[in-house]
Write a protein that holds these residues in place. Sequence first.
Motif, PDB file in Angstrom:
ATOM      1  N   ILE A 132       0.834  -1.208   0.000  1.00  0.00           N
ATOM      2  CA  ILE A 132       0.000   0.000   0.000  1.00  0.00           C
ATOM      3  C   ILE A 132       0.865   1.252   0.000  1.00  0.00           C
ATOM      4  N   THR A 133       1.937   1.252   0.774  1.00  0.00           N
ATOM      5  CA  THR A 133       2.830   2.410   0.829  1.00  0.00           C
ATOM      6  C   THR A 133       3.405   2.721  -0.551  1.00  0.00           C
ATOM      7  N   GLU A 134       3.683   1.675  -1.325  1.00  0.00           N
ATOM      8  CA  GLU A 134       4.229   1.869  -2.666  1.00  0.00           C
ATOM      9  C   GLU A 134       3.161   2.259  -3.686  1.00  0.00           C
ATOM     10  N   HIS A 135       1.879   1.907  -3.370  1.00  0.00           N
ATOM     11  CA  HIS A 135       0.792   2.160  -4.328  1.00  0.00           C
ATOM     12  C   HIS A 135      -0.448   2.722  -3.625  1.00  0.00           C
ATOM     13  N   PRO A 136      -0.320   3.826  -2.928  1.00  0.00           N
ATOM     14  CA  PRO A 136      -1.448   4.338  -2.135  1.00  0.00           C
ATOM     15  C   PRO A 136      -2.629   4.817  -2.974  1.00  0.00           C
ATOM     16  N   ASN A 137      -2.383   5.170  -4.250  1.00  0.00           N
ATOM     17  CA  ASN A 137      -3.436   5.715  -5.107  1.00  0.00           C
ATOM     18  C   ASN A 137      -4.184   4.657  -5.903  1.00  0.00           C
ATOM     19  N   SER A 138      -3.766   3.411  -5.805  1.00  0.00           N
ATOM     20  CA  SER A 138      -4.320   2.374  -6.677  1.00  0.00           C
ATOM     21  C   SER A 138      -5.495   1.633  -6.070  1.00  0.00           C
ATOM     22  N   ILE A 139      -6.510   1.386  -6.895  1.00  0.00           N
ATOM     23  CA  ILE A 139      -7.659   0.577  -6.494  1.00  0.00           C
ATOM     24  C   ILE A 139      -7.207  -0.840  -6.144  1.00  0.00           C
ATOM     25  N   VAL A 140      -6.102  -1.279  -6.729  1.00  0.00           N
ATOM     26  CA  VAL A 140      -5.579  -2.620  -6.456  1.00  0.00           C
ATOM     27  C   VAL A 140      -5.175  -2.754  -4.988  1.00  0.00           C
ATOM     28  N   SER A 141      -4.593  -1.706  -4.427  1.00  0.00           N
ATOM     29  CA  SER A 141      -4.193  -1.744  -3.013  1.00  0.00           C
ATOM     30  C   SER A 141      -5.411  -1.904  -2.113  1.00  0.00           C
ATOM     31  N   ALA A 142      -6.473  -1.143  -2.412  1.00  0.00           N
ATOM     32  CA  ALA A 142      -7.698  -1.249  -1.614  1.00  0.00           C
ATOM     33  C   ALA A 142      -8.302  -2.635  -1.749  1.00  0.00           C
ATOM     34  N   TYR A 143      -8.290  -3.167  -2.971  1.00  0.00           N
ATOM     35  CA  TYR A 143      -8.851  -4.500  -3.212  1.00  0.00           C
ATOM     36  C   TYR A 143      -8.063  -5.582  -2.476  1.00  0.00           C
ATOM     37  N   VAL A 144      -6.747  -5.551  -2.601  1.00  0.00           N
ATOM     38  CA  VAL A 144      -5.910  -6.584  -1.975  1.00  0.00           C
ATOM     39  C   VAL A 144      -6.074  -6.568  -0.462  1.00  0.00           C
ATOM     40  N   LEU A 145      -6.134  -5.378   0.132  1.00  0.00           N
ATOM     41  CA  LEU A 145      -6.356  -5.275   1.578  1.00  0.00           C
ATOM     42  C   LEU A 145      -7.688  -5.909   1.949  1.00  0.00           C
ATOM     43  N   TYR A 146      -8.712  -5.628   1.180  1.00  0.00           N
ATOM     44  CA  TYR A 146     -10.056  -6.144   1.433  1.00  0.00           C
ATOM     45  C   TYR A 146     -10.142  -7.655   1.196  1.00  0.00           C
ATOM     46  N   ARG A 147      -9.618  -8.092   0.062  1.00  0.00           N
ATOM     47  CA  ARG A 147      -9.822  -9.478  -0.359  1.00  0.00           C
ATOM     48  C   ARG A 147      -8.829 -10.463   0.252  1.00  0.00           C
ATOM     49  N   ASN A 148      -7.556 -10.074   0.322  1.00  0.00           N
ATOM     50  CA  ASN A 148      -6.514 -11.029   0.700  1.00  0.00           C
ATOM     51  C   ASN A 148      -6.000 -10.889   2.120  1.00  0.00           C
ATOM     52  N   TRP A 149      -6.270  -9.744   2.766  1.00  0.00           N
ATOM     53  CA  TRP A 149      -5.656  -9.499   4.065  1.00  0.00           C
ATOM     54  C   TRP A 149      -6.629  -9.251   5.207  1.00  0.00           C
ATOM     55  N   SER A 150      -7.870  -8.914   4.917  1.00  0.00           N
ATOM     56  CA  SER A 150      -8.786  -8.520   5.995  1.00  0.00           C
ATOM     57  C   SER A 150      -8.970  -9.609   7.041  1.00  0.00           C
ATOM     58  N   TYR A 151      -8.929 -10.876   6.639  1.00  0.00           N
ATOM     59  CA  TYR A 151      -9.133 -11.974   7.587  1.00  0.00           C
ATOM     60  C   TYR A 151      -7.859 -12.337   8.344  1.00  0.00           C
ATOM     61  N   ARG A 152      -6.740 -11.741   7.977  1.00  0.00           N
ATOM     62  CA  ARG A 152      -5.476 -12.038   8.664  1.00  0.00           C
ATOM     63  C   ARG A 152      -5.119 -10.966   9.701  1.00  0.00           C
ATOM     64  N   LEU A 153      -5.799  -9.834   9.645  1.00  0.00           N
ATOM     65  CA  LEU A 153      -5.409  -8.685  10.446  1.00  0.00           C
ATOM     66  C   LEU A 153      -6.378  -8.405  11.587  1.00  0.00           C
ATOM     67  N   THR A 154      -5.864  -7.760  12.628  1.00  0.00           N
ATOM     68  CA  THR A 154      -6.721  -7.294  13.720  1.00  0.00           C
ATOM     69  C   THR A 154      -7.449  -6.033  13.257  1.00  0.00           C
ATOM     70  N   PRO A 155      -8.514  -5.635  13.951  1.00  0.00           N
ATOM     71  CA  PRO A 155      -9.198  -4.389  13.590  1.00  0.00           C
ATOM     72  C   PRO A 155      -8.258  -3.187  13.537  1.00  0.00           C
ATOM     73  N   ASP A 156      -7.354  -3.073  14.508  1.00  0.00           N
ATOM     74  CA  ASP A 156      -6.414  -1.949  14.515  1.00  0.00           C
ATOM     75  C   ASP A 156      -5.471  -2.003  13.315  1.00  0.00           C
ATOM     76  N   GLN A 157      -5.049  -3.193  12.943  1.00  0.00           N
ATOM     77  CA  GLN A 157      -4.160  -3.330  11.787  1.00  0.00           C
ATOM     78  C   GLN A 157      -4.890  -2.976  10.484  1.00  0.00           C
ATOM     79  N   ILE A 158      -6.158  -3.343  10.395  1.00  0.00           N
ATOM     80  CA  ILE A 158      -6.941  -2.977   9.212  1.00  0.00           C
ATOM     81  C   ILE A 158      -7.032  -1.461   9.095  1.00  0.00           C
ATOM     82  N   LEU A 159      -7.353  -0.798  10.197  1.00  0.00           N
ATOM     83  CA  LEU A 159      -7.463   0.663  10.187  1.00  0.00           C
ATOM     84  C   LEU A 159      -6.126   1.323   9.852  1.00  0.00           C
TER      85      LEU A 159
END
Length: 329
Positions: A132-159
């Motif tokens: 995300i830091t390398e691609h903060p403007n990309s829809i891909v970053s938002a998608y990957v966080l949502y699709r591939n990482w949301s179930y691995r992270l704590t609420p604070d880490q998601i935020l």
Amino acid sequence: MKKILIGFALFLGFTQTQAQENNLQLKGTVIDTVANYVYLQKFHNKMFTTIDSVKVVDGKFAFKTKVQTPELYGLSVNTENSPFYIFLEKGPITVKLSPKKYYSASVVEGSVSQELFDAYRKENDIEISKFITEHPNSIVSAYVLYRNWSYRLTPDQILANIALLDKSQQNTTYVKELKELVTVLNGLQIGKKAPDFIGKNPEGKSVQLSENLKGYTLIDFWASWCGPCRKENPNIVAAYKEFHDKGFNIVGVSLDKKKENWVKGIQDDGLNWIQVSELTFWNSTIAKLYGVRAIPANYLIDSKGIIVARNLRGEELQTTLKALLNKKV
């Protein structure tokens, strides 16, 4: 790979904007397969819904559908199988679609987001905050966080990761749903009361969680189509056989789509406890109530409905039950 991703980051910083409704300029050819139609599908909640179709003529197709871009969509030659994932953007995009080898033979030109997505897929172990830091403007970053990482992270880490995204991504569907997920997960911490729910068993009878709490109850989210779930089921069966008489019970919640597959999965795996399902796949209201973004998933609650543990796997389930039930005795 690192240089490629940084290069994309610089370019995407000038090209990515909030999603807008535009007429697609999407054309392509179907290779290695004879197809009558190509279907355009919209991604939502880990599922694809067909929104348009066009006839294939001499192996060629073209869409001019009005859609939100940039966004993730799917292309397929039938509606039964998973589609080819494609990030569509404003401007002309061409596709060579290979139904036999979606990701090794298909070629997309004209979508910068797709290029970044393909690069991420090849380097799929990259840490999400770095990406995300390398691609903060990309829809891909938002998608990957949502699709591939949301179930691995704590609420604070998601935020924390949402905060790394550019403001152009803050109003995307992915970020909005992640914020909703954080609210749900914060209410599901150990020591909190588990939400009550009602579901229908295979016989069509309504079953309420709060009316079936005895000793310790595992709320187990699974599905017959889920390979990791079926692999984990023998461990749950073993725990049930060992501890059921001591006060351990299970309420299975299936994310199946078809009743016959659900019932067969129950029978084949010997899941001899309460089972409910809405048969709505990822649209399960019970799964959403518990912030379930990947399965298998589970919550262990006591007789008062208080959460005492979550996502127990293998020996950890039996070890936890042994400690709790011995303490109870």
